[in-house]
Design a protein around this motif. Structure first.
Motif: not given
Length: 390
Positions: A243, A294, A313, A315, A340-343, A346-347
């Motif tokens: 990331m 994060d 971030i 995650e 930003l909730r990252s799956e 991914e950004v």
């Protein structure tokens, strides 16, 4: 037991020996806050370290590839130890053990009138956190005759399935019933304690001590972090190297120079000097024009020390059961849209433009929100001090 000057003796039990700027600074801020509120008391950090945690921290100092040593981690560890020695008061003796009975005896031999546990993730329970089994000393188990208080304690990233096991619930409730006051720093921890069986009236919200204490006097502005000719410097502090690489590519494409505030330089990033002190690492934040992290404390440092747009971030694989402590903080400050909730790590490619626009709408009220948070904590701080006043 009062000391020879008849002063109340207060011990702070926290995770102050981690190779982590936030862990060390929150311990410093809490000690300063307590000492200011209770000027006649003797306040010190209890120099206890779980042995399993020490092993985890020690492994960070080495790598699997040549030269097999993480020079940045070694230097950072030394700088944090130096900071603690210079700025914090420690118990006269130390203890490193996994044995609950040994650490109980160690603490009882310090003759504290009160123990404050927190802040930090002192109440986290996870399968892979073997160095904090249940019961453990951070629940102040087996310490009779001592006032027990939690200050902004957190159970962030705890696994819901473990909290729901009856034998764990019973042991934790047995420990918590002896507390004189319980404060937590995030909603997830509050919900966990409520699910254990505590009443809402038994719990208080307390911001992290790095929010409550002004540590700006510690800053030492570094001389050799130089932004590009466009004058734009972006900070990254995320645990995932992949990331971090992706974020660096996005920021470089937008004309930023990038500094990795966790220290491990990747392609396209400025090098963070090995010999930086904690004060110098804090001094980078006012230079930032953009920040992605994060890290809970990295977010606080950015909010307090700079005007840079800040993305937190979250995650999804790390926060399946409860929202993150970062989201909780951003929600309380009215800037949850910057989470930003990252799956799967991914950004979005348009990250900078999208979140800069959001930040421009939200940022005028941030300082006011921080001030309101500090003011709202005042009543609880007075109650906290009254409990510790003989």
């Amino acid at each position: 037991m009062k000391d020879k000057n008849n002063a109340v003796k207060i011990g702070i039990l926290t995770l102050h020996r981690s190779i982590n700027d936030g862990a060390v600074l929150q311990a410093y801020c809490l000690q300063k806050l307590l000492q200011t509120r209770l000027p006649q008391a003797r306040v010190e950090l209890i120099d206890y370290r779980p042995w399993n945690l020490e092993k985890i921290e020690y492994r960070k100092l080495f790598t699997r590839r040549f030269p097999f040593v993480n020079h940045y981690k070694w230097s950072k560890r030394s700088s944090l130890q130096e900071f603690i020695n210079q700025h914090c008061s420690l118990s006269t003796t130390s203890c490193t053990t996994n044995n609950l009975q040994k650490v109980q005896k160690f603490i009882l031999n310090q003759h504290y009138d009160a123990i404050v546990v927190g802040s930090d993730v002192v109440w986290q329970i996870r399968e892979n956190r073997a160095y904090l089994p249940i019961p453990n000393i951070f629940w102040l188990t087996g310490l009779p005759g001592i006032k027990k208080i939690s200050f902004a304690a957190s159970a962030d990233k705890s696994e819901k399935s473990l909290w729901q096991q009856e034998y764990i619930k019973k042991q934790l409730l047995d420990s918590l019933k002896d507390f004189h006051w319980i404060s937590v720093r995030d909603e997830a921890t509050e919900q966990i304690l409520l699910n254990l069986g505590l009443a809402e009236t038994q719990l208080s919200y307390m911001p992290d001590p790095t929010i409550l204490w002004d540590f700006s006097s510690l800053l030492d502005t570094p001389k050799n972090i130089t932004p590009s000719s466009k004058g734009k410097l972006a900070g990254i502090a995320v645990g995932s190297n992949q990331m971090s690489k992706t974020l660096t590519q996005i920021m470089v494409a937008k004309g930023y120079q990038v500094v990795n505030l966790l220290g491990s330089k990747l392609n396209g990033q400025l090098s963070l000097p090995l010999n930086y002190s904690l004060n110098q690492r804090l001094g980078i934040y006012p230079l930032l024009d953009f920040m992605v992290t994060d890290r809970f404390h990295g977010s606080i440092f950015t909010l307090k020390l700079s005007n840079a747009p800040l993305i937190f971030i979250e995650e999804s694989d790390k926060y399946r059961d409860y929202p993150s402590k970062g989201r909780d903080l951003f929600q309380r400050l009215g800037i949850e849209a910057m989470v930003l909730r990252s799956e799967g790590g991914e950004v979005p490619d348009n990250l900078i433009d999208k979140y800069t626009a959001i930040w421009d709408d939200l940022s005028p009220d941030i300082n006011k929100s921080l001030s309101t948070m500090r003011e709202s904590a005042e009543e609880n701080l007075k109650k906290f001090a009254s409990i510790l006043t003989p």
